[in-house]
Design a protein around this motif. Sequence first.
Motif, PDB file in Angstrom:
ATOM      1  N   UNK A   7      -3.957  -5.185   5.626  1.00  0.00           N
ATOM      2  CA  UNK A   7      -3.617  -4.984   7.030  1.00  0.00           C
ATOM      3  C   UNK A   7      -3.804  -3.528   7.421  1.00  0.00           C
ATOM      4  N   UNK A   8      -3.582  -3.250   8.690  1.00  0.00           N
ATOM      5  CA  UNK A   8      -3.735  -1.886   9.182  1.00  0.00           C
ATOM      6  C   UNK A   8      -2.745  -0.921   8.589  1.00  0.00           C
ATOM      7  N   UNK A   9      -1.687  -1.420   7.968  1.00  0.00           N
ATOM      8  CA  UNK A   9      -0.714  -0.555   7.292  1.00  0.00           C
ATOM      9  C   UNK A   9      -1.040  -0.404   5.810  1.00  0.00           C
ATOM     10  N   UNK A  10      -2.234  -0.864   5.415  1.00  0.00           N
ATOM     11  CA  UNK A  10      -2.759  -0.795   4.043  1.00  0.00           C
ATOM     12  C   UNK A  10      -2.017  -1.714   3.085  1.00  0.00           C
ATOM     13  N   UNK A  11      -1.240  -2.661   3.592  1.00  0.00           N
ATOM     14  CA  UNK A  11      -0.515  -3.589   2.754  1.00  0.00           C
ATOM     15  C   UNK A  11      -1.005  -5.023   2.974  1.00  0.00           C
TER      16      UNK A  11
ATOM     17  N   UNK B 293      -1.412  -8.522  -7.060  1.00  0.00           N
ATOM     18  CA  UNK B 293      -2.522  -9.428  -7.356  1.00  0.00           C
ATOM     19  C   UNK B 293      -3.233  -8.906  -8.601  1.00  0.00           C
ATOM     20  N   UNK B 294      -3.812  -9.814  -9.370  1.00  0.00           N
ATOM     21  CA  UNK B 294      -4.577  -9.399 -10.544  1.00  0.00           C
ATOM     22  C   UNK B 294      -5.882 -10.191 -10.617  1.00  0.00           C
TER      23      UNK B 294
ATOM     24  N   UNK C 155      -1.293  -1.984  -1.636  1.00  0.00           N
ATOM     25  CA  UNK C 155      -2.745  -1.979  -1.530  1.00  0.00           C
ATOM     26  C   UNK C 155      -3.472  -1.053  -2.481  1.00  0.00           C
ATOM     27  N   UNK C 156      -2.779  -0.414  -3.403  1.00  0.00           N
ATOM     28  CA  UNK C 156      -3.432   0.466  -4.373  1.00  0.00           C
ATOM     29  C   UNK C 156      -4.202  -0.369  -5.396  1.00  0.00           C
TER      30      UNK C 156
END
Length: 234
Positions: A182-186, A198-199, A221-222
Amino acid sequence: MNNLKKKSDIQKRQIACLARFFVGPQLPSVGIPLPSVAPFIGDNKPFIGAGSPRGFTLIELVVTLAVASVLLVVAVPNIRTFVQNSRARTQINDLVTDLTYARSQAVKRGLSVGLCPSNDGATCLAQTSWQGGYLTFIDANLDGVLDAGDTVVRYRRALSGGDLLGLAVFPSGTTPTILIFTGTSQPPTNLPLGSSEFRFSLSDPSRPSCSARVISVDSVGEVSTHQGIVSSCP
């Protein structure tokens, strides 16, 4: 008399010159000095190097083949492993690049950006295996699916070499078929409750004892990569 004698001497010299023609043991002579090498049309063999020409002996041939066989036995497995590892690194780098791109585009555009498995570059597949190909799309209407109002911006074709690529959540939960930034990087709507990341797991089925390469996407989101639990291959 003198003229006849001169004519006779000239004829003798001409005959002597003709006797030295190259069809025989001598080369044609232009001038007084004779060539140092006689041609093979005659009594002499062709001149090759300082010594007489020779080939391989049977022992030399057998030794050469034995050395070549040993080198092939040692080198071929190493080359195969190198190719497999190089292919896996390329595939991992491609996925990491696409994940990073999706995250950055979501922040830049202020919209949701999704990734999903696809075998045609136009539609998403409802599955968690991604080795058949995957795409990146701009989720313009923020509904979390690829539909008519969205735009596909990237597409990766099926993995080469028969490698497997699957998506799962950790430590538990139902794995979605679309990964959303998303726009919040999450990716808040995709990560099930109680799960932390996630993997993606990349593996080579021809080497089942080797560890899979793992690409993780955490709750903010990293993106990171690491080796699997078992590591018995180079």
